[in-house]
Design an enzyme around this catalytic site. Structure first.
Site, PDB file in Angstrom:
ATOM      1  CD1 TRP A 183      24.648 -40.014 -24.766  1.00 30.31           C
ATOM      2  CD2 TRP A 183      26.618 -40.317 -23.729  1.00 30.31           C
ATOM      3  NE1 TRP A 183      24.889 -39.031 -23.960  1.00 30.31           N
ATOM      4  CE2 TRP A 183      25.756 -39.157 -23.256  1.00 30.31           C
ATOM      5  CE3 TRP A 183      27.707 -40.619 -22.955  1.00 30.31           C
ATOM      6  CZ2 TRP A 183      26.331 -38.115 -22.399  1.00 30.31           C
ATOM      7  CZ3 TRP A 183      28.350 -39.783 -21.889  1.00 30.31           C
ATOM      8  CH2 TRP A 183      27.562 -38.737 -21.719  1.00 30.31           C
TER       9      TRP A 183
ATOM     10  CG  ASP B  62      23.440 -46.079 -22.926  1.00 31.72           C
ATOM     11  OD1 ASP B  62      22.569 -45.911 -22.071  1.00 31.72           O
ATOM     12  OD2 ASP B  62      24.196 -45.344 -23.256  1.00 31.72           O
TER      13      ASP B  62
ATOM     14  CE  LYS C 229      21.448 -37.919 -19.187  1.00 30.33           C
ATOM     15  NZ  LYS C 229      22.378 -38.946 -19.748  1.00 30.33           N
TER      16      LYS C 229
HETATM   17  C1  LIG Z   1      23.843 -39.379 -20.097  1.00 30.47           C
HETATM   18  C2  LIG Z   1      24.221 -40.696 -20.731  1.00 30.47           C
HETATM   19  C3  LIG Z   1      25.064 -41.295 -20.446  1.00 30.47           C
HETATM   20  C4  LIG Z   1      26.243 -41.216 -19.291  1.00 30.47           C
HETATM   21  O1  LIG Z   1      25.852 -41.263 -18.368  1.00 30.47           O
HETATM   22  P1  LIG Z   1      26.610 -41.051 -16.781  1.00 30.47           P
HETATM   23  O2  LIG Z   1      25.581 -41.551 -15.804  1.00 30.47           O
HETATM   24  O3  LIG Z   1      26.969 -39.809 -16.778  1.00 30.47           O
HETATM   25  O4  LIG Z   1      27.926 -41.931 -17.114  1.00 30.47           O
HETATM   26  C5  LIG Z   1      25.301 -42.612 -21.241  1.00 30.47           C
HETATM   27  N1  LIG Z   1      24.388 -43.135 -22.313  1.00 30.47           N
HETATM   28  C6  LIG Z   1      23.262 -42.322 -22.511  1.00 30.47           C
HETATM   29  C7  LIG Z   1      22.247 -42.776 -23.402  1.00 30.47           C
HETATM   30  C8  LIG Z   1      23.161 -40.996 -21.695  1.00 30.47           C
HETATM   31  O5  LIG Z   1      22.008 -40.106 -21.936  1.00 30.47           O
END
Ligand SMILES: *Cc1c(COP(=O)(O)O)cnc(C)c1O
Length: 353
Positions: A99, A166, A190
């Site tokens: 990511w 993030d 998540k």
């Molecule tokens: C799943 C994930 C993403 C991507 O998320 P989307 O909502 O599918 O774009 C980005 N960063 C992390 C740490 C993730 O686990």
């Protein structure tokens, strides 16, 4: 049979949240469905305002200059929006996994990116430490929890420039000083709700500093001005996220759930460490409390193990295709009992082998 849902995302949600969400789809406001009323109706505006306020309250950020937004486009769109809104000359990124790499790739469209450190050559099995962050950069970007490799930043650098994080896969899972960050984003699916919305928490002082023109839909300031309703927001994911944040508040907020999450992580990692059949992927000091990654050392036992998992109602345990093996994702709504059920199967396999 009870299903133990270890899915890495979309994730397990509390039963009572699912129940209330299902009811709201049929009858939310005087016989009308949540998904057929106007997003400008008082009933829905209240939901949005509640969700935004709860997010700040749970993070201890009320009255500190932060705004919460529930946007569409996933965390992946934030890779773009962060650079679009904050990157003028140069930014520093910490590369800790898939990511992070995607975030770097998108930001490079705008300008030069400096990787302050990377753990790529070690297969991203640890979190780099002791790097320097140039103080004349626009911002520093990191990923708090690496969902795929199962590593987690246990501390964050002291940073003179805005720190952007993030937190998709560990938001609301542990207490942190959230005021260290200029901007936090997290895809809901998540640890917060269903797919379809992304929480952005941003300090207003860091906005409005770039010279480029920003399309309204990509401009945090426009979304703030419009109360997170510049256009039709993702009403259902926002509602479910709000219910989930209410559930979390009832449990004692982030501090309450953190204790549970620590118990779950301790249980799985002690089994991984003690059971000779399994091997953890991430280095111990950086292991994630959300996603435990491990492999089964003896390939011949794979079929037996997977049959036993199935019989015990354990679902969603396969590792990401880039790492292989297994990944137990233990988000907030996964109970300690589910981890006990998994550990039971792992030790049963050892007895049989
Ligand atoms: C799943 C994930 C993403 C991507 O998320 P989307 O909502 O599918 O774009 C980005 N960063 C992390 C740490 C993730 O686990």
């Amino acid at each position: 049979m009870k299903i133990h849902n270890f899915s890495a995302g979309p994730c397990v949600l509390p039963q009572e949240v699912l129940q209330k969400s299902a009811e709201a789809v049929i009858d939310f406001d005087n016989g009308l469905s949540l998904i057929e009323i106007s997003h400008r109706s008082k009933a829905f505006v209240d939901v949005m305002e509640n969700a935004r306020a709860l997010a700040l309250e749970l993070m201890g950020l009320e009255g500190k200059g932060y705004k919460a937004l529930f946007l569409a486009g996933g965390a992946s769109l934030q890779f773009v929006m962060v650079a679009q809104n904050l990157l003028e000359k140069r930014a520093g990124y910490l590369n800790t996994g898939t990511w992070s790499k995607k975030a770097i790739k998108e930001a490079k469209i705008y300008d030069d990116i400096y990787e302050v450190a990377s753990s790529e050559s070690a297969g991203f099995n640890y979190i780099p430490k002791g790097y320097d962050i140039p103080s004349d950069y626009d911002y520093f970007h990191c990923t708090s929890n690496n969902t795929i490799f199962g590593t987690q930043m246990k501390s964050f650098p002291d940073c003179e420039i805005p720190m952007v994080c993030d937190m998709s896969s560990d938001i609301f899972s542990r207490t942190l000083d959230f005021s260290k960050f200029g901007l936090i984003y997290a895809g809901a699916q998540k640890n917060m709700g269903p797919a379809g919305t992304t929480l952005v928490v941003v300090h207003e002082d860091i906005l409005g500093k770039v010279s480029r023109k920003i399309p309204a839909m990509l401009d945090y300031k426009e979304h703030i001005k419009a109360g997170s309703m510049y256009n039709t927001p993702p009403v259902f994911p926002v509602y479910v996220s709000m219910l989930n944040l209410q559930w979390l508040k009832k449990l004692g907020g982030i501090a309450g759930i953190e204790k549970e999450n620590e118990k779950k992580a301790q249980l799985i990692y002690s089994e991984i460490d003690l059971n000779p059949l399994f091997k953890g992927y991430a280095v111990k000091e950086d292991r994630s409390n959300m996603n435990a990654t491990f492999t089964l050392e003896n390939e011949n036992l794979k079929e037996t193990f997977e049959t036993m998992l199935k019989e015990a109602g354990i679902s969603g345990l396969s590792g990401h295709r880039s790492v292989g093996g297994y990944r137990a994702s233990m988000y907030n709504a996964l109970s300690l009992d589910s981890v006990k059920a998994l550990v039971e199967v792992m030790s049963e396999l050892e007895r049989k082998a």
